[in-house]
Scaffold this active site. Structure first.
Site, mmCIF file in Angstrom:
data_model
loop_
_atom_site.group_PDB
_atom_site.id
_atom_site.type_symbol
_atom_site.label_atom_id
_atom_site.label_comp_id
_atom_site.label_asym_id
_atom_site.label_seq_id
_atom_site.Cartn_x
_atom_site.Cartn_y
_atom_site.Cartn_z
ATOM 1 N N VAL A 44 -1.069 2.032 19.951
ATOM 2 C CA VAL A 44 -1.648 1.744 21.357
ATOM 3 C C VAL A 44 -2.312 0.548 21.545
ATOM 4 O O VAL A 44 -1.431 -0.317 22.836
ATOM 5 C CB VAL A 44 -3.400 2.475 21.243
ATOM 6 C CG1 VAL A 44 -3.580 2.533 23.334
ATOM 7 C CG2 VAL A 44 -2.370 4.220 21.222
ATOM 8 N N CYS A 45 -2.510 -0.600 20.825
ATOM 9 C CA CYS A 45 -3.280 -1.848 20.926
ATOM 10 C C CYS A 45 -1.511 -2.235 21.632
ATOM 11 O O CYS A 45 -1.968 -3.577 22.264
ATOM 12 C CB CYS A 45 -3.761 -2.314 19.932
ATOM 13 S SG CYS A 45 -5.682 -1.699 19.641
ATOM 14 N N THR A 46 -1.215 -1.907 20.782
ATOM 15 C CA THR A 46 0.497 -2.692 20.722
ATOM 16 C C THR A 46 1.356 -3.130 22.026
ATOM 17 O O THR A 46 1.555 -3.807 22.597
ATOM 18 C CB THR A 46 1.667 -2.552 20.067
ATOM 19 O OG1 THR A 46 0.986 -2.327 18.663
ATOM 20 C CG2 THR A 46 2.908 -2.867 20.114
ATOM 21 N N MET A 49 -1.042 -4.783 24.155
ATOM 22 C CA MET A 49 -0.990 -5.980 24.395
ATOM 23 C C MET A 49 -0.069 -6.902 25.359
ATOM 24 O O MET A 49 -0.007 -7.748 26.043
ATOM 25 C CB MET A 49 -0.717 -6.880 23.466
ATOM 26 C CG MET A 49 -2.146 -6.284 22.545
ATOM 27 S SD MET A 49 -3.482 -8.051 22.954
ATOM 28 C CE MET A 49 -4.778 -8.460 22.015
#
Length: 208
Positions: A44-46, A49
């Protein structure tokens, strides 16, 4: 002390993927979209970002500097950025704070023990050029942020500041805005010569 809207955003000095920064000095006369992530190399973070990188022009057009944070090192961040660029088809240029000791995460209340004792939740802080906190949102670790909403609320805040208005539910740029009840009809006529519509004494719409 809990952070509140209108508080001065706590300052800090920290290493990032763009070198060491003094937060307030780095913001300068811009706004800041400061957002945290649980960890590097997570799915999810990828995507988040990557989406922030894809929206670089939209942030710049609003005089907003993105600043990411994850509880990993600069070395890990730099490796992760390669993955972000590759998987999200973008070029990530904004700095990412290296908060391995969780000093900034704790300063900004990004550690929620019910979610994780060690990782930052998905916090969002919108900070204006006066270093004041204007918006706070916290998402659970499993839910990606809505970047349309992040840009929308920046637009709403900046429109409100510029014209002295409020924005109704689901407002988007170009839609009607609300004249605050603290502004009398007499003053509204002077301030908004384009006119306004009075639905109730406390509910008046205009365009800006």
């Amino acid at each position: 002390m809990a952070l509140r809207l209108g508080d001065t955003a706590p300052n800090f000095q920290i290493d990032t993927t763009k070198g060491k920064i003094d937060f307030h000095e780095w913001i300068g006369d811009s706004w800041c979209f400061f957002f945290s992530h649980p960890a590097d190399f997570t799915p999810v973070c990828t995507t988040e970002m990557g989406r922030t990188a894809q929206l670089a022009k939209q942030f710049a057009d609003r005089n907003v500097k993105p600043l990411g944070l994850s509880t990993d090192t600069v070395e890990e961040h730099n490796k992760w950025i390669e993955d972000v660029n590759d998987t999200q088809d973008t070029t990530l240029e904004f700095p990412i704070v290296a908060d391995a000791d969780k000093k900034i995460s704790e300063l900004y209340e990004m550690i929620h023990p019910g979610e994780s004792e060690t990782a930052a939740v998905r916090s969002v802080y919108i900070i204006d050029s006066n270093k004041k906190i204007r918006l706070m949102m916290t998402y659970p670790m499993s839910v990606g942020r809505n970047f349309d909403e992040i840009l929308r609320v920046i637009d709403a805040l900046q429109t409100g500041d510029k014209h002295g208005v409020a924005t109704p539910a689901d407002w988007t740029p170009g839609a009607r805005v609300i004249i605050p009840p603290t502004v009398s009809n007499e003053d509204a006529q002077k301030k908004f010569p384009q006119g306004f519509e009075e639905i109730r004494s406390y509910l008046r719409y205009t365009k800006v």
